[in-house]
Scaffold this motif. Structure first.
Motif, PDB file in Angstrom:
ATOM      1  N   GLY A  41      33.519 -17.116   6.688  1.00 23.41           N
ATOM      2  CA  GLY A  41      32.706 -17.381   7.872  1.00 23.41           C
ATOM      3  C   GLY A  41      32.371 -16.140   8.666  1.00 23.41           C
ATOM      4  O   GLY A  41      31.402 -16.143   9.446  1.00 23.41           O
ATOM      5  N   ILE A  42      33.144 -15.074   8.505  1.00 20.49           N
ATOM      6  CA  ILE A  42      32.881 -13.826   9.235  1.00 20.49           C
ATOM      7  C   ILE A  42      32.034 -12.861   8.405  1.00 20.49           C
ATOM      8  O   ILE A  42      31.059 -12.285   8.894  1.00 20.49           O
ATOM      9  CB  ILE A  42      34.207 -13.152   9.653  1.00 20.49           C
ATOM     10  N   THR A  43      32.402 -12.662   7.147  1.00 18.85           N
ATOM     11  CA  THR A  43      31.779 -11.597   6.347  1.00 18.85           C
ATOM     12  C   THR A  43      30.333 -11.878   5.974  1.00 18.85           C
ATOM     13  O   THR A  43      29.487 -10.972   6.027  1.00 18.85           O
ATOM     14  CB  THR A  43      32.606 -11.346   5.072  1.00 18.85           C
ATOM     15  N   PHE A  44      30.005 -13.109   5.596  1.00 19.69           N
ATOM     16  CA  PHE A  44      28.632 -13.384   5.162  1.00 19.69           C
ATOM     17  C   PHE A  44      27.629 -13.318   6.329  1.00 19.69           C
ATOM     18  O   PHE A  44      26.553 -12.716   6.175  1.00 19.69           O
ATOM     19  CB  PHE A  44      28.548 -14.723   4.432  1.00 19.69           C
ATOM     20  N   PRO A  45      27.926 -13.902   7.494  1.00 21.22           N
ATOM     21  CA  PRO A  45      27.001 -13.707   8.624  1.00 21.22           C
ATOM     22  C   PRO A  45      26.810 -12.243   8.986  1.00 21.22           C
ATOM     23  O   PRO A  45      25.679 -11.813   9.298  1.00 21.22           O
ATOM     24  CB  PRO A  45      27.678 -14.485   9.761  1.00 21.22           C
ATOM     25  N   LEU A  46      27.894 -11.466   8.959  1.00 23.29           N
ATOM     26  CA  LEU A  46      27.762 -10.037   9.261  1.00 23.29           C
ATOM     27  C   LEU A  46      26.913  -9.337   8.200  1.00 23.29           C
ATOM     28  O   LEU A  46      26.116  -8.440   8.522  1.00 23.29           O
ATOM     29  CB  LEU A  46      29.147  -9.383   9.350  1.00 23.29           C
ATOM     30  N   SER A  47      27.093  -9.729   6.946  1.00 21.87           N
ATOM     31  CA  SER A  47      26.280  -9.156   5.870  1.00 21.87           C
ATOM     32  C   SER A  47      24.803  -9.418   6.116  1.00 21.87           C
ATOM     33  O   SER A  47      23.955  -8.530   5.955  1.00 21.87           O
ATOM     34  CB  SER A  47      26.690  -9.753   4.516  1.00 21.87           C
ATOM     35  N   ILE A  48      24.489 -10.634   6.514  1.00 27.73           N
ATOM     36  CA  ILE A  48      23.096 -11.015   6.775  1.00 27.73           C
ATOM     37  C   ILE A  48      22.521 -10.205   7.940  1.00 27.73           C
ATOM     38  O   ILE A  48      21.399  -9.686   7.869  1.00 27.73           O
ATOM     39  CB  ILE A  48      23.008 -12.533   7.059  1.00 27.73           C
ATOM     40  N   VAL A  49      23.292 -10.071   9.014  1.00 22.19           N
ATOM     41  CA  VAL A  49      22.825  -9.339  10.197  1.00 22.19           C
ATOM     42  C   VAL A  49      22.582  -7.865   9.873  1.00 22.19           C
ATOM     43  O   VAL A  49      21.519  -7.304  10.176  1.00 22.19           O
ATOM     44  CB  VAL A  49      23.850  -9.480  11.350  1.00 22.19           C
ATOM     45  N   PHE A  50      23.567  -7.215   9.252  1.00 23.89           N
ATOM     46  CA  PHE A  50      23.435  -5.783   8.950  1.00 23.89           C
ATOM     47  C   PHE A  50      22.320  -5.521   7.942  1.00 23.89           C
ATOM     48  O   PHE A  50      21.560  -4.549   8.082  1.00 23.89           O
ATOM     49  CB  PHE A  50      24.760  -5.225   8.413  1.00 23.89           C
ATOM     50  N   PHE A  51      22.224  -6.383   6.933  1.00 24.73           N
ATOM     51  CA  PHE A  51      21.203  -6.138   5.912  1.00 24.73           C
ATOM     52  C   PHE A  51      19.804  -6.408   6.457  1.00 24.73           C
ATOM     53  O   PHE A  51      18.848  -5.729   6.067  1.00 24.73           O
ATOM     54  CB  PHE A  51      21.465  -7.000   4.677  1.00 24.73           C
ATOM     55  N   GLN A  52      19.666  -7.381   7.362  1.00 26.31           N
ATOM     56  CA  GLN A  52      18.351  -7.640   7.955  1.00 26.31           C
ATOM     57  C   GLN A  52      17.866  -6.429   8.756  1.00 26.31           C
ATOM     58  O   GLN A  52      16.674  -6.114   8.760  1.00 26.31           O
ATOM     59  CB  GLN A  52      18.408  -8.878   8.854  1.00 26.31           C
ATOM     60  N   LYS A  53      18.799  -5.744   9.401  1.00 25.08           N
ATOM     61  CA  LYS A  53      18.434  -4.515  10.120  1.00 25.08           C
ATOM     62  C   LYS A  53      17.905  -3.467   9.141  1.00 25.08           C
ATOM     63  O   LYS A  53      16.924  -2.769   9.429  1.00 25.08           O
ATOM     64  CB  LYS A  53      19.641  -3.963  10.877  1.00 25.08           C
ATOM     65  N   LYS A  54      18.551  -3.358   7.974  1.00 23.78           N
ATOM     66  CA  LYS A  54      18.090  -2.414   6.955  1.00 23.78           C
ATOM     67  C   LYS A  54      16.709  -2.807   6.438  1.00 23.78           C
ATOM     68  O   LYS A  54      15.833  -1.963   6.228  1.00 23.78           O
ATOM     69  CB  LYS A  54      19.074  -2.387   5.783  1.00 23.78           C
ATOM     70  N   VAL A  55      16.541  -4.111   6.207  1.00 26.73           N
ATOM     71  CA  VAL A  55      15.255  -4.604   5.709  1.00 26.73           C
ATOM     72  C   VAL A  55      14.147  -4.285   6.702  1.00 26.73           C
ATOM     73  O   VAL A  55      13.080  -3.747   6.330  1.00 26.73           O
ATOM     74  CB  VAL A  55      15.322  -6.138   5.457  1.00 26.73           C
ATOM     75  N   ASN A  56      14.379  -4.600   7.958  1.00 27.33           N
ATOM     76  CA  ASN A  56      13.367  -4.349   8.996  1.00 27.33           C
ATOM     77  C   ASN A  56      13.051  -2.861   9.114  1.00 27.33           C
ATOM     78  O   ASN A  56      11.886  -2.467   9.245  1.00 27.33           O
ATOM     79  CB  ASN A  56      13.839  -4.891  10.341  1.00 27.33           C
TER      80      ASN A  56
END
Length: 388
Positions: free
Chosen positions: A365-380
């Motif tokens: 519940g912690i790692t996957f949401p953080l993965s999504i947040v950090f990677f979306q910043k990279k994508v943007n």
């Protein structure tokens, strides 16, 4: 759902075509699994070589020597006459222990005087030393009681009365879950599962940043620029690979080494799946945070390598300092192992592993949401730079 399926299929192709993935996930694990089982194929540490130093040369010393010889843990291979000889043989690795019967031992016993038998063990080899102590202590206690019993019977006391007088309280021991102290049953499952954790985490740290490293990120963005879809799709692809490894372990390796417990398969699969998701989540989070491939790989190895030591498998965690216990708690393998022992070794119902299941769910519940947040910043950031 169609987009996630496309990402999954693409990731499977990458896993089977990129050496970084297929070597870590599909080549090394089977070799290690079979190797671990082969190491402990003998299963039991028996007939450990020992020396005897008999200064008494009496009927009692010969009786005790013979009784020890018949113990499954002990095999007398050397006869010595001094402490120096014992130390020399231990240094040369020819014996794991020795026993010394002092002069006048039999006569002292007959006169109701205490006699001290000395047992030497090599503490540098902890497990053999404990097994020798266990085997020798049992024999010496039984032998001592037998001598006293024989003496009481000669004085006219009935065998039943003498036995009750000598040993008014009798200890019966029952060892559960691994009664034969089978090394293979004890160590092989633990080593295999900690190897699985390492493989899953190390492979997972490559999932996202390898797209930038191999210049395939534009190809991925043609399918989706949503980090949530990318993370979920790649996660499901790697979870399926982890299930292949589970089948290999549960239905090939364990049966080959007679470690299989069919009644535990579902519970084992469930807690294994949660550990796999936790490991993949940790790896993807690291991969999303940094594009430095060497750095995240080093972090993954540093994080997973001590798992076996800190998990409590060989040394109880409650006896460790608080900072070591904290380190153990932030590794998913620790909680998986606690649940695995309950569900696999002890064959308990799934409800007994509720605390461990909850802790693994916290990792997920912690790692996957953080993965999504950090990677979306990279994508943007990437899309912004490329538009410019």
């Amino acid at each position: 759902m169609k987009t996630i399926s496309q990402i999954m299929i693409r990731e499977w192709k990458r896993i089977f075509s990129i050496p970084n993935f297929y070597v870590i996930l599909l080549v090394i694990p089977p070799i290690i699994f079979l190797f671990y089982g082969f190491i402990y194929q003998k299963q039991f540490a028996k007939e450990l070589p020992m020396a005897v130093w008999d200064e008494d040369q009496s009927q009692v010393s010969r009786m005790l020597t013979d009784m020890m010889e018949h113990n499954e843990f002990i095999q007398f291979t050397q006869t010595v006459h001094s402490n120096a000889e014992i130390e020399k043989l231990m240094q040369e690795g020819k014996i794991f222990g020795a026993v010394h019967f002092p002069k006048n031992m039999e006569s002292d016993v007959k006169k109701n005087h205490q006699s001290n038998i000395t047992l030497y063990t090599n503490g540098a080899y902890l497990v053999p030393a404990k097994m020798i102590y266990k085997g020798a202590a049992e024999v010496i206690i039984k032998g001592g009681l037998a001598v006293v019993l024989q003496k009481a019977e000669k004085q006219g006391m009935s065998a039943e009365k003498a036995n009750t007088l000598i040993q008014p309280i009798k200890l019966n021991t029952t060892t559960l879950y691994n009664p034969d102290f089978n090394y293979q049953m004890y160590l092989t499952p633990g080593l295999i599962t900690v190897g699985l954790q390492m493989a899953l985490v190390v492979a997972s740290v490559l999932i996202l940043n390898l797209e930038f490293r191999r210049n395939t990120i534009d190809e991925l963005f043609k399918i989706s620029t949503s980090s949530s879809q990318i993370v979920v799709g790649k996660m499901l692809a790697h979870l399926c690979i982890s299930w292949i490894l589970f089948v290999l372990v549960a239905y090939v390796v364990f049966p080959v080494y007679e470690l299989g417990k069919p009644k535990t398969d579902f519970n084992f699969f469930l807690i294994y799946t949660l550990m796999s998701l936790a490991c993949i989540g940790i790896g993807m989070m690291l991969s999303a945070i940094s594009n430095n491939l060497l750095f995240v790989t080093d972090v993954a190895l540093f994080f997973t390598s001590p798992a076996f030591v800190f998990s409590g498998f060989t040394f109880p965690r409650w006896a460790m300092p608080w900072y070591d216990r904290f380190y153990a708690d932030i590794m998913p393998y620790t909680h998986f192992l606690d649940g695995f022992i309950k569900l696999y070794f002890m064959e308990l119902p799934l409800s007994y592993a509720t605390p461990e299941i909850f802790k693994l769910l916290v990792f997920i519940g912690i790692t996957f949401p953080l993965s999504i947040v950090f990677f979306q910043k990279k994508v943007n950031q990437y899309l912004k730079e490329n538009r410019v």
